[in-house]
Design an enzyme around this catalytic site. Structure first.
Site, PDB file in Angstrom:
ATOM      1  N   ASP A  70       7.915   3.137   3.520  1.00 35.92           N
ATOM      2  CA  ASP A  70       6.896   2.725   2.555  1.00 35.92           C
ATOM      3  C   ASP A  70       6.033   1.654   3.221  1.00 35.92           C
ATOM      4  OD1 ASP A  70       7.772   4.150  -0.101  1.00 35.92           O
ATOM      5  OD2 ASP A  70       9.586   3.411   0.846  1.00 35.92           O
ATOM      6  N   LEU A  82      20.832   5.993  -3.975  1.00 36.70           N
ATOM      7  CA  LEU A  82      20.938   5.528  -2.592  1.00 36.70           C
ATOM      8  C   LEU A  82      21.177   6.669  -1.604  1.00 36.70           C
ATOM      9  CD1 LEU A  82      23.122   2.308  -3.082  1.00 36.70           C
ATOM     10  CD2 LEU A  82      20.622   2.520  -3.024  1.00 36.70           C
ATOM     11  N   SER A 108      14.345  10.376   1.164  1.00 36.83           N
ATOM     12  CA  SER A 108      13.736   9.771  -0.015  1.00 36.83           C
ATOM     13  C   SER A 108      14.553  10.179  -1.230  1.00 36.83           C
ATOM     14  CB  SER A 108      12.296  10.263  -0.172  1.00 36.83           C
ATOM     15  OG  SER A 108      11.832   9.995  -1.487  1.00 36.83           O
ATOM     16  N   GLY A 153      11.856  -0.912   4.016  1.00 32.36           N
ATOM     17  CA  GLY A 153      11.760   0.238   4.912  1.00 32.36           C
ATOM     18  C   GLY A 153      10.337   0.495   5.355  1.00 32.36           C
ATOM     19  N   GLY A 208      18.897   6.037   4.217  1.00 31.24           N
ATOM     20  CA  GLY A 208      17.762   5.142   4.477  1.00 31.24           C
ATOM     21  C   GLY A 208      18.030   3.755   3.906  1.00 31.24           C
ATOM     22  N   HIS A 209      18.500   3.720   2.647  1.00 34.57           N
ATOM     23  CA  HIS A 209      18.833   2.430   2.029  1.00 34.57           C
ATOM     24  C   HIS A 209      19.971   1.745   2.791  1.00 34.57           C
ATOM     25  CE1 HIS A 209      17.345   4.779  -1.629  1.00 34.57           C
ATOM     26  NE2 HIS A 209      16.502   3.759  -1.571  1.00 34.57           N
TER      27      HIS A 209
END
Ligand code: AMP
Length: 290
Positions: free
Chosen positions: A150, A33, A185, A147, A36-37
């Site tokens: 992707d 994680l 990422s 997100g 972003g997550h």
């Protein structure tokens, strides 16, 4: 925060929450994680009463020779970050729990799943949609957050939700970036200093395309070529593609505000993907502090 592994425990907990009239928000991840997550968790929290985050490195979406075996896994660290990020239930199922038998029934993404990432990674999106549908079947969320990073994945999940009549609100959340623009990422840990420097060409290529669009360029091929030129100039990168597509992934001749510029390249063997909505630009995305 509750941590569960067994599918039955996850299902029971979700059922109980639903019976209590609570709205369930769901964030599927492969772990490792990062901010972003956690931004997806925040977006889920704003739209639900209980947030479930899954951590599952899905073998079905990795091709032969890809990084399934070495994909970063650290459940203890993920547990700490998830708890601090406001997750209510962390669900980390085993491989056997998700695939007790070799899957015979799988989701076919259709032609849009064979383009861009799908052309480079055959079978990838079939694996993604199959696991997402399986996870949805257990959690049965009211809202699921993905997100924008992707982009093709989010677009295909959106199509699956629509075509299969899944009663789920899909939310696509902005990309979280490093101060120099590189999208966060889990795979960025693979980058050494040289590859990391080369990787910064991806957001530069997107910014170049946005500038061209703002200057009046509407030819989709010209916009893609411009981005590609920026990537090609970076010696540390091998470019997989640069394309300008509609938000449903259809190829376009003429770009508009909703068109998406997508790029993919490898830096010292690590695959990097990124995209931008031309009418929004990278300013809409969030940068973490330097
Ligand atoms: P992953 O664990 O990489 O499969 O990603 C899980 C979810 O987090 C997916 O919906 C991704 O699109 C999303 N995600 C990954 N990186 C970012 C990022 N930098 N900003 C926003 N969302 C992201």
């Amino acid at each position: 925060m509750l941590s569960v592994s067994a599918l039955t425990a996850m299902r029971a907990h979700a059922q109980e929450a639903r019976r209590a009239g609570r709205r369930i928000g769901f964030v599927p991840t492969m772990g490792a994680l990062h901010a972003g997550h956690l931004a997806l968790v925040t977006a889920a929290r704003a739209r639900s009463d209980i947030v479930v985050l899954s951590v599952f490195v899905n073998p079905l979406q990795f091709g032969p020779g890809e990084d399934f075996a070495r994909y970063p896994r650290d459940l203890q660290r993920d547990t700490t970050l998830a708890a601090a990020g406001g997750v209510d239930v962390l669900w980390a199922p085993s491989r056997d729990a998700i695939y007790p038998e070799a899957p015979q029934v799988t989701v076919v993404p259709g032609p849009a799943g064979d383009r861009l990432e799908g052309a480079i990674r055959p079978g990838h999106f079939g694996g993604v949609l199959t696991v997402v549908l399986k996870l949805f079947g257990v959690v049965q969320p009211d809202v699921a957050v993905f997100g924008r990073k992707d982009f093709q994945q989010a677009a295909l999940v959106r199509r699956m939700v629509r075509e299969l009549n899944l009663p789920i609100d899909l939310v696509v959340s902005p990309t979280i970036r490093e101060p120099d623009g590189l999208a966060l990422s889990s795979r960025n840990v693979y980058l050494d200093a040289v590859a990391r420097a080369a990787a910064a060409a991806l957001p530069r290529a997107l910014a170049f395309g946005v500038e061209a669009f703002r200057s009046g360029e509407r030819n989709a091929a010209a916009l893609a070529d411009g981005a590609r030129t920026v990537l090609d100039a970076e010696r540390g990168l091998t470019v997989d593609y640069a394309a300008c597509v509609a938000d449903d992934l259809e190829p376009q001749v003429s770009a508009d505000e909703r068109s998406v510029l997508v790029v993919a390249a490898r830096a010292a063997g690590t695959r990097l993907i990124d995209n931008v909505v031309l009418g929004e630009g990278l300013e809409e995305d969030i940068r973490v502090a330097g």
